[in-house]
Design an enzyme around this catalytic site. Structure first.
Site, PDB file in Angstrom:
ATOM      1  N   LYS A  90      18.976   0.043  -6.390  1.00 50.16           N
ATOM      2  CA  LYS A  90      17.286  -0.032  -5.665  1.00 50.16           C
ATOM      3  C   LYS A  90      16.251   0.384  -6.590  1.00 50.16           C
ATOM      4  O   LYS A  90      14.946   1.100  -6.652  1.00 50.16           O
ATOM      5  CB  LYS A  90      17.384   0.747  -4.137  1.00 50.16           C
ATOM      6  CG  LYS A  90      18.517  -0.476  -3.681  1.00 50.16           C
ATOM      7  CD  LYS A  90      17.946   0.853  -2.081  1.00 50.16           C
ATOM      8  CE  LYS A  90      19.189  -0.399  -1.297  1.00 50.16           C
ATOM      9  NZ  LYS A  90      20.568   0.717  -1.409  1.00 50.16           N
ATOM     10  N   ARG A  91      16.050   0.214  -8.008  1.00 49.41           N
ATOM     11  CA  ARG A  91      15.548   0.425  -9.069  1.00 49.41           C
ATOM     12  C   ARG A  91      13.700   0.001  -8.387  1.00 49.41           C
ATOM     13  O   ARG A  91      14.120  -1.359  -8.537  1.00 49.41           O
ATOM     14  CB  ARG A  91      16.001   0.800 -10.182  1.00 49.41           C
ATOM     15  CG  ARG A  91      16.697   1.399 -10.580  1.00 49.41           C
ATOM     16  CD  ARG A  91      16.358   3.492  -9.526  1.00 49.41           C
ATOM     17  NE  ARG A  91      17.671   4.189 -10.762  1.00 49.41           N
ATOM     18  CZ  ARG A  91      18.589   4.885 -10.294  1.00 49.41           C
ATOM     19  NH1 ARG A  91      18.204   4.362  -8.702  1.00 49.41           N
ATOM     20  NH2 ARG A  91      19.506   5.456 -10.329  1.00 49.41           N
TER      21      ARG A  91
END
Length: 266
Positions: A90-91
């Site tokens: 979930k960058r």
């Protein structure tokens, strides 16, 4: 072969739509060696029933340097087993920081074939990730409507639909059956799946939350295209810890979920 093409080929060949999540939780094990062995064992025994594998980066990062070494082992083992790898990180960030994240997680020895990314710093922040994925034949899965109950705090009011439209735009014009820009839509939102499938017709949909979070295989058919392609249902705790640390139970849980998904698709 691109990630999207490899995943679709494996889905059709093995008739599986299951994504096996790997969340190695240190408190469940005697020591680091026990954690490593169990994680790799779960990967191996569930591979015949899985379309891909999804290591959750947080659990590997929490282990420090040994966690990164284990992640490299997991990625290498998955590739030997023919399993595409989605890193669930979930960058999302801006400018050169986003470029560094993209370089770190979409190329190199501990990189995945795909990465989950967060669009909520603005759509421009997706560009380095999409570019890195395309350069490496990989993919990104953009958070659209996540599986947690409090997602509505920020993802309601048409926000998820706006992100979905951007996912469709980013994937437009790409060659192949499916684009390298996919979307995360929680399996816990079955009533919304048909609408998001229509909004993103060429996107691969990653459906987390199967099992422990309450997502049910029987409700997920609207996310798929005819023939059962275009989506993956992800289960982590329901497979990896199906009965404590019993690896046989993990294998049977993966088999059962694969069969339930296939039954849902008729």
């Amino acid at each position: 072969m691109t990630f999207a093409a490899a995943l679709t080929e494996r889905t059709r060949r093995l008739q599986t739509r299951l994504c096996v999540g790997l969340d190695p939780r240190p408190g469940a094990y005697r020591d680091a060696a026990h954690l490593r062995a169990h994680t790799l064992d779960v990967l191996e025994v569930t591979a015949p029933f899985a379309a891909c594998v999804k290591p959750q980066l947080a659990f590997f990062e929490a282990l420090g340097l040994p966690g990164f070494a284990l992640l490299e082992e997991v990625c290498a083992a998955a590739r030997l087993l023919g399993l595409p790898v989605i890193l669930d990180g979930k960058r999302g960030d801006i400018g050169s920081t986003a470029q560094a994240y993209a370089q770190g997680w979409l190329s190199g020895p501990h990189a995945g074939d795909a990465l989950t990314v967060n669009p909520f710093l603005g759509f421009g922040t997706l560009t380095p990730f999409v570019e890195a994925a395309r350069a490496n034949g990989g993919a990104v899965f953009v958070l659209v409507k996540t599986s947690n109950p409090d997602q509505a705090d920020l993802q309601g009011g048409g926000v998820s639909e706006r992100v979905a439209a951007e996912v469709a735009r980013l994937g437009a014009g790409e060659e192949g059956e499916y684009a390298g820009v996919g979307a995360v839509v929680g399996a816990t939102h079955p009533r919304d799946l048909a609408a998001f499938r229509a909004l993103m017709p060429r996107a691969l949909l990653l459906l987390p939350g199967l099992g422990a979070q309450g997502g049910a295989a029987a409700e997920l058919a609207p996310a798929f295209h005819p023939g059962g392609t275009g989506a993956l249902a992800s289960a982590s705790r329901a497979v990896g810890y199906a009965d404590g640390l019993d690896v046989t139970a993990s294998r049977e849980a993966a088999r059962r979920l694969r069969d339930e998904l296939n039954a849902a698709l008729g």
